[in-house]
Write an enzyme that holds these catalytic residues in place. Sequence first.
Site, PDB file in Angstrom:
ATOM      1  N   HIS A   1     -21.206   9.220 -63.140  1.00 47.11           N
ATOM      2  CA  HIS A   1     -20.205  10.258 -63.401  1.00 47.11           C
ATOM      3  C   HIS A   1     -19.422  10.650 -62.147  1.00 47.11           C
ATOM      4  O   HIS A   1     -18.427  11.377 -62.240  1.00 47.11           O
ATOM      5  CB  HIS A   1     -20.859  11.497 -64.045  1.00 47.11           C
ATOM      6  CG  HIS A   1     -21.588  12.383 -63.107  1.00 47.11           C
ATOM      7  ND1 HIS A   1     -22.955  12.344 -62.933  1.00 47.11           N
ATOM      8  CD2 HIS A   1     -21.151  13.373 -62.283  1.00 47.11           C
ATOM      9  CE1 HIS A   1     -23.323  13.257 -62.055  1.00 47.11           C
ATOM     10  NE2 HIS A   1     -22.239  13.897 -61.644  1.00 47.11           N
TER      11      HIS A   1
ATOM     12  N   ASP B   1     -26.680   7.164 -66.222  1.00 45.06           N
ATOM     13  CA  ASP B   1     -25.819   7.766 -65.205  1.00 45.06           C
ATOM     14  C   ASP B   1     -26.189   7.221 -63.834  1.00 45.06           C
ATOM     15  O   ASP B   1     -26.813   7.901 -63.006  1.00 45.06           O
ATOM     16  CB  ASP B   1     -25.966   9.289 -65.260  1.00 45.06           C
ATOM     17  CG  ASP B   1     -24.905  10.012 -64.445  1.00 45.06           C
ATOM     18  OD1 ASP B   1     -23.973   9.342 -63.953  1.00 45.06           O
ATOM     19  OD2 ASP B   1     -25.017  11.244 -64.305  1.00 45.06           O
TER      20      ASP B   1
ATOM     21  N   GLY C   1     -28.197  20.675 -54.767  1.00 43.40           N
ATOM     22  CA  GLY C   1     -28.337  19.242 -54.962  1.00 43.40           C
ATOM     23  C   GLY C   1     -27.063  18.676 -55.553  1.00 43.40           C
ATOM     24  O   GLY C   1     -26.801  18.837 -56.737  1.00 43.40           O
TER      25      GLY C   1
ATOM     26  N   SER D   1     -24.186  16.252 -57.091  1.00 45.74           N
ATOM     27  CA  SER D   1     -24.172  15.132 -58.025  1.00 45.74           C
ATOM     28  C   SER D   1     -24.256  13.811 -57.272  1.00 45.74           C
ATOM     29  O   SER D   1     -23.637  13.624 -56.232  1.00 45.74           O
ATOM     30  CB  SER D   1     -22.893  15.156 -58.858  1.00 45.74           C
ATOM     31  OG  SER D   1     -22.913  16.180 -59.806  1.00 45.74           O
ATOM     32  N   GLY D   2     -25.036  12.891 -57.827  1.00 47.82           N
ATOM     33  CA  GLY D   2     -25.171  11.576 -57.233  1.00 47.82           C
ATOM     34  C   GLY D   2     -26.169  11.484 -56.106  1.00 47.82           C
ATOM     35  O   GLY D   2     -26.549  10.389 -55.686  1.00 47.82           O
TER      36      GLY D   2
END
Length: 266
Positions: free
Chosen positions: A72, A118, A211, A213-214
């Site tokens: 994403h 994802d 935290g 994304s990714g």
Amino acid sequence: MKLVVLALFVAGAYGCGTPLYPPVVSRVVGGEDVRPHSWPWQISLQYNRAGEWRHTCGGTLISNQWVLTAAHCISTGREYRVAMGKHNLVETEEDAVYMGTADIIVHEKWNALFIRNDIALIKLEAAVDFSDSIMDACLPAADFILPHNEPCFVTGWGRISTGGPIADILQQALLPVVDHETCSKFDWWGSQVKETMVCAGGDGVVSGCNGDSGGPLNCQAADGSWEVHGIVSFGSGLSCNFPKKPTVFTRVSAYMDWISSKMVAY
């Protein structure tokens, strides 16, 4: 046992998951600034907007030429670069290395509607030289399942509070693992959480908001090295750390065959 993807992993002075400056780990509500370069596999994924590079997601260096991140985080048509060796995003740091991408591989079955698969891989335009501030994380054994309440750490430059600004300095927060049986209860995440995911946090006390994304869920192996067991995927839209709504990560151990095959093919 660490998975070695053919000859792509670099042996030598810098072993995976063993930083020269070990992280100072503690249970701090809301997260804390990290010890500089204590998570040397943490990267900042940045995109070009009108000639200005902007941080958009985190990611994990898993070899000298490959980065693991979330599907994403990738948008078609954007130009990306990977910033490595960063501690403070707004300062010029002599240890930092910026590199463009040769390939970006998003999982073929990535489903943005239901948030499935994802995961994405980024191949750097050239191999990066490992140093005291840049090295790779270890990967877990295929299909390994973390035990309930395992102490793991999320790291990133994400928001430091609900609705607040992103952090300038890399943050870390302790997020104990929540097993699938608990996380999939109807008053937790229910059927939205699949066995290819791992949950951590959700006690309403320790924040997972920072935290990004990714970015990685870092868990320490028995030999002391750090493994990346998760990729930050989604969380509660109500709060950075809403009770019974832990941060949900793509479970890396469920995708070891996919990771290996792509790294060999590209």
